[in-house]
Design a protein around this motif. Structure first.
Motif, short mmCIF file in Angstrom:
data_model
loop_
_atom_site.label_atom_id
_atom_site.label_comp_id
_atom_site.label_asym_id
_atom_site.label_seq_id
_atom_site.Cartn_x
_atom_site.Cartn_y
_atom_site.Cartn_z
N GLY A 1 24.55 -15.18 59.70
CA GLY A 1 23.55 -15.78 59.81
C GLY A 1 22.54 -15.70 58.74
O GLY A 1 22.85 -15.00 57.60
N CYS A 2 21.33 -16.48 58.88
CA CYS A 2 20.43 -16.30 57.81
C CYS A 2 19.08 -16.76 58.54
O CYS A 2 18.94 -17.91 59.32
N ASP A 3 18.04 -15.88 58.12
CA ASP A 3 16.69 -16.02 58.71
C ASP A 3 15.78 -16.56 57.59
O ASP A 3 14.48 -16.76 57.83
N LYS A 4 16.03 -16.90 56.41
CA LYS A 4 15.20 -17.01 55.34
C LYS A 4 14.70 -18.57 55.46
O LYS A 4 13.67 -18.83 54.93
N PHE A 5 15.58 -19.79 55.95
CA PHE A 5 14.84 -21.04 55.85
C PHE A 5 14.37 -21.25 54.86
O PHE A 5 13.39 -22.00 54.70
N CYS A 6 15.22 -21.27 53.86
CA CYS A 6 14.78 -21.84 52.38
C CYS A 6 14.59 -23.39 52.89
O CYS A 6 15.67 -23.83 53.68
N THR A 7 14.02 -24.41 52.11
CA THR A 7 13.41 -25.59 52.93
C THR A 7 14.22 -26.76 52.79
O THR A 7 14.43 -27.62 53.31
N TYR A 8 15.35 -26.40 51.83
CA TYR A 8 16.33 -27.16 51.57
C TYR A 8 17.74 -26.97 52.05
O TYR A 8 18.71 -27.71 52.13
N CYS A 9 17.87 -25.88 52.85
CA CYS A 9 19.18 -25.41 53.28
C CYS A 9 19.53 -25.36 54.59
O CYS A 9 18.72 -25.24 55.48
N ILE A 10 20.79 -25.68 54.70
CA ILE A 10 21.23 -26.02 56.31
C ILE A 10 21.52 -24.76 56.68
O ILE A 10 21.82 -24.65 58.12
N VAL A 11 22.04 -23.65 56.27
CA VAL A 11 22.76 -22.59 56.71
C VAL A 11 22.22 -21.70 57.85
O VAL A 11 22.70 -21.55 58.90
N PRO A 12 20.83 -21.91 57.90
CA PRO A 12 20.27 -21.02 58.97
C PRO A 12 20.48 -21.85 60.31
O PRO A 12 20.33 -21.24 61.50
N TYR A 13 20.49 -23.21 60.21
CA TYR A 13 20.94 -24.08 61.41
C TYR A 13 22.33 -24.07 61.66
O TYR A 13 22.63 -23.93 63.03
N GLY B 1 10.23 -22.20 49.53
CA GLY B 1 10.04 -21.50 50.43
C GLY B 1 10.99 -20.17 49.94
O GLY B 1 11.59 -19.37 50.94
N ARG B 2 11.04 -19.86 48.79
CA ARG B 2 11.95 -18.77 48.44
C ARG B 2 11.19 -17.41 48.64
O ARG B 2 12.05 -16.29 48.18
N ARG B 3 10.18 -17.39 48.76
CA ARG B 3 9.48 -15.99 48.90
C ARG B 3 9.36 -15.01 47.68
O ARG B 3 9.21 -14.03 47.87
N SER C 1 23.11 -12.07 47.34
CA SER C 1 21.98 -11.43 47.40
C SER C 1 20.81 -12.07 47.32
O SER C 1 20.62 -12.96 46.09
N HIS C 2 19.88 -12.31 48.27
CA HIS C 2 18.62 -12.95 48.24
C HIS C 2 17.79 -11.98 47.46
O HIS C 2 17.53 -10.96 47.81
N PRO C 3 17.00 -12.29 46.36
CA PRO C 3 16.07 -11.37 45.76
C PRO C 3 15.18 -10.78 46.68
O PRO C 3 14.61 -9.63 46.30
N GLY D 1 28.16 -11.98 53.49
CA GLY D 1 26.67 -12.46 54.11
C GLY D 1 26.23 -13.42 53.52
O GLY D 1 26.16 -13.49 52.21
N GLN D 2 25.58 -14.28 54.12
CA GLN D 2 24.68 -15.12 53.67
C GLN D 2 23.56 -14.51 52.87
O GLN D 2 23.03 -15.17 51.80
N ASN D 3 23.22 -13.51 53.22
CA ASN D 3 22.10 -12.49 52.49
C ASN D 3 22.51 -11.07 52.99
O ASN D 3 21.91 -10.75 53.67
FE1 SF4 Z 1 19.64 -18.70 53.72
FE2 SF4 Z 1 20.49 -18.84 51.31
FE3 SF4 Z 1 20.26 -20.80 52.72
FE4 SF4 Z 1 17.84 -19.47 51.87
S1 SF4 Z 1 19.64 -20.76 50.63
S2 SF4 Z 1 18.39 -20.47 53.80
S3 SF4 Z 1 18.68 -17.41 51.82
S4 SF4 Z 1 21.57 -19.26 53.16
#
Ligand code: SF4
Ligand code: SAH
Ligand code: F3S
Length: 470
Positions: free
Chosen positions: A189-201, A308-310, A269-271, A233-235
């Motif tokens: 999974g992933c909790d980062k919710f980058c605004t373009y990304c579908i993976v957290p869903y 939303g990359r933090r 790795s997410h930075p 892992g996604q992150n």
């Molecule tokens: Fe998560 Fe990576 Fe998607 Fe960001 S780009 S929401 S860190 S999977």
């Protein structure tokens, strides 16, 4: 029938999940002996590894694998939603399968993976792809044998997709693609919710596996003679945060590095969660490969904020240089998106200047692709596709220049290579260096996949290096 819902998929809570052992229903064991399956995998390493589990489940049902879908009794598409392009490929394949099914009425067709988690995809399948026999989501692979069996027995379409992650199953069977390199999931999974990304869903909340389960899997792989493991892992940097007060990826890497395994990798790795301890551990142990994938996405602070990359350009660069300075001969690779809504020429130039500074060893570059349901869809986008394509081309020219420049520096050096096989031209072997560079090389002695050899580099190309065995 269960159809996924985006609003539910978006929710996060602190619910404790259980760690359960997978058990196969005895009634379906070898029930389909003699039948053949074909599996096609799209997307990331996570999906490739899921396909290794799915294949094993199908083999438990009695199916044997074939390499051509025309020979199969069951065709399974393990899909990816990350960009439009991945979508189109899977739907294109479904179109071909529709024709095949007109001739082969008993053909069973199934869909798993991230597209199965998308409400719109499932609705489209219900409406226009009635010949698809089953759809199973990413959260319930443990139920796949039952879903397949039910779809065959009842001859009715089975759609079983949960919006939310469920409990975490250990002990799913696996058939690994090869016997010297292995993937090991450490966090889902992933909790980062980058605004373009579908993976957290599509993959749900961040959930770490227990360290004991991971270490036991690694021990098993070492016993079986594996040379390289990749922690997935996604992150991966978020590993442990949901489980332990004081145990993270740095600790896990260190514990694995003390074992007798020649090569350890990890991705992605997410930075954001990259700790000093991690950098220190990667630098300290020779069997942790000096290769870090550190996606930057953009060099513009304005765009990074919209994404939303933090992190900022400055904090990314600080981390980048810390890794470069601490880990000897490290190769850093990245992902970059161009044409994000709101990206202007000046923002794009910021990305180019960041690339000029980082001189990446490898980079995956993409044009922004709108994913329905993600916040980026609501942003205003004034840039034409033509302009975005032009930016991508300009970016690729710069990244390629640095690939070659970095590779040139390796001419005359000796690199350790994990042999993969014989190259297409047949007169050379190929494999990957510690920094994950593709090496084609000659050797007088016969080598086999999984051998670790030293290779002297004779010439550099943009995407590979040539050499001869030392
Ligand atoms: Fe998560 Fe990576 Fe998607 Fe960001 S780009 S929401 S860190 S999977
Ligand atoms: N978890 C990883 C990324 C996984 S997706 C991370 O955050 O580092 C792999 C890459 O696909 C991303 O890094 C990003 O560059 C790209 N990507 C994701 N969503 C995208 C989209 N909607 N359009 C274009 N590229 C996208
Ligand atoms: Fe694609 Fe899902 Fe992986 S969207 S990139 S298969 S996590």
């Amino acid at each position: 029938m269960r159809i996924p819902d985006y609003n539910e998929a978006r929710t996060r809570d602190k619910r404790e999940y259980k760690r359960l052992d997978f058990k196969l229903d005895k009634e379906v064991l070898n029930k389909y002996s003699g039948k053949k399956y074909f599996i096609k995998t799209y997307g990331c390493q996570m999906n490739e590894h899921d396909s290794e589990n799915i294949s094993a489940l199908l083999e438990k049902l009695g199916f044997t694998r074939v390499d051509n879908y025309l020979d199969a009794d069951l065709v399974l598409l393990n899909t990816c939603s990350i960009r439009e392009n991945a979508h189109n490929k899977a739907f294109g394949m479904l179109g071909r399968l529709k024709h095949l099914k007109l001739e082969k009425k008993d053909l069973i067709i199934g869909l798993t993976g991230c597209m199965a988690q998308e409400t719109l995809v499932v609705e489209e399948i219900l409406r226009d792809y009635k010949f698809v026999n089953f759809v199973c989501g990413t959260h319930n692979l443990n139920e796949l044998p039952r879903i397949i069996d039910k779809s065959i027995e009842s001859n009715k379409q089975q759609i079983e997709v949960y919006s939310r992650e469920g409990d975490l199953y250990e002990g799913l069977p696996v058939v690994r693609t090869n016997n010297y390199k292995a993937y090991v999931n450490i966090i889902y999974g992933c909790d980062k919710f980058c605004t373009y990304c579908i993976v957290p869903y599509t993959r749900g909340r961040e959930r770490s596996r227990l360290k004991e389960d991971i270490l036991a899997e690694v021990d098993e792989l070492i016993k079986d003679g594996y040379k390289e493991i990749t922690l997935l892992g996604q992150n991966v940097n978020a590993y442990g945060k949901d489980l332990y007060e004081d145990y993270n990826l740095g600790d896990l890497l260190e514990e694995i590095a003390k074992k007798d395994i020649p090569r350890i990798r990890f991705m992605t790795s997410h930075p954001w969660d990259f700790t000093d301890k991690m950098i220190e551990v990667i630098g300290k142990y020779k069997n942790i490969m000096p290769s870090v994938h550190l996606p930057v996405q953009s060099g513009s602070n304005k765009v990074l904020k919209l994404m939303g990359r933090r992190y900022t350009r400055e904090s990314y660069l600080e981390l980048f240089h810390k890794i470069k300075d601490t880990v000897k001969d490290v190769a850093i690779s990245t992902d970059i998106i161009v044409g994000f809504p709101g990206e202007e020429e000046s923002d794009f130039l910021d990305t180019l200047s960041l690339v000029e500074e980082c001189k990446y060893d490898n980079a995956f570059t993409f044009i922004f692709s709108e994913r329905v349901g993600t916040p980026a869809c609501k942003l205003k986008d004034n840039t034409s596709l033509e302009e975005k394509e032009e930016r991508l081309q300009r970016l690729n020219e710069v990244v390629n220049r640095y690939f070659l420049e970095n590779n040139k520096k390796l001419e005359g050096t000796v690199l350790n290579v994990l042999v993969e096989g014989v190259s297409e031209k047949k007169d050379m072997y190929y494999g990957y260096s510690e920094t994950n560079k593709l090496i084609n090389f000659t050797s007088d002695s016969i080598l086999k996949p999984g051998d670790l050899v030293d290779v002297e580099i004779t010439s550099a190309k943009t995407w590979s290096l040539d050499g001869r065995i030392k």
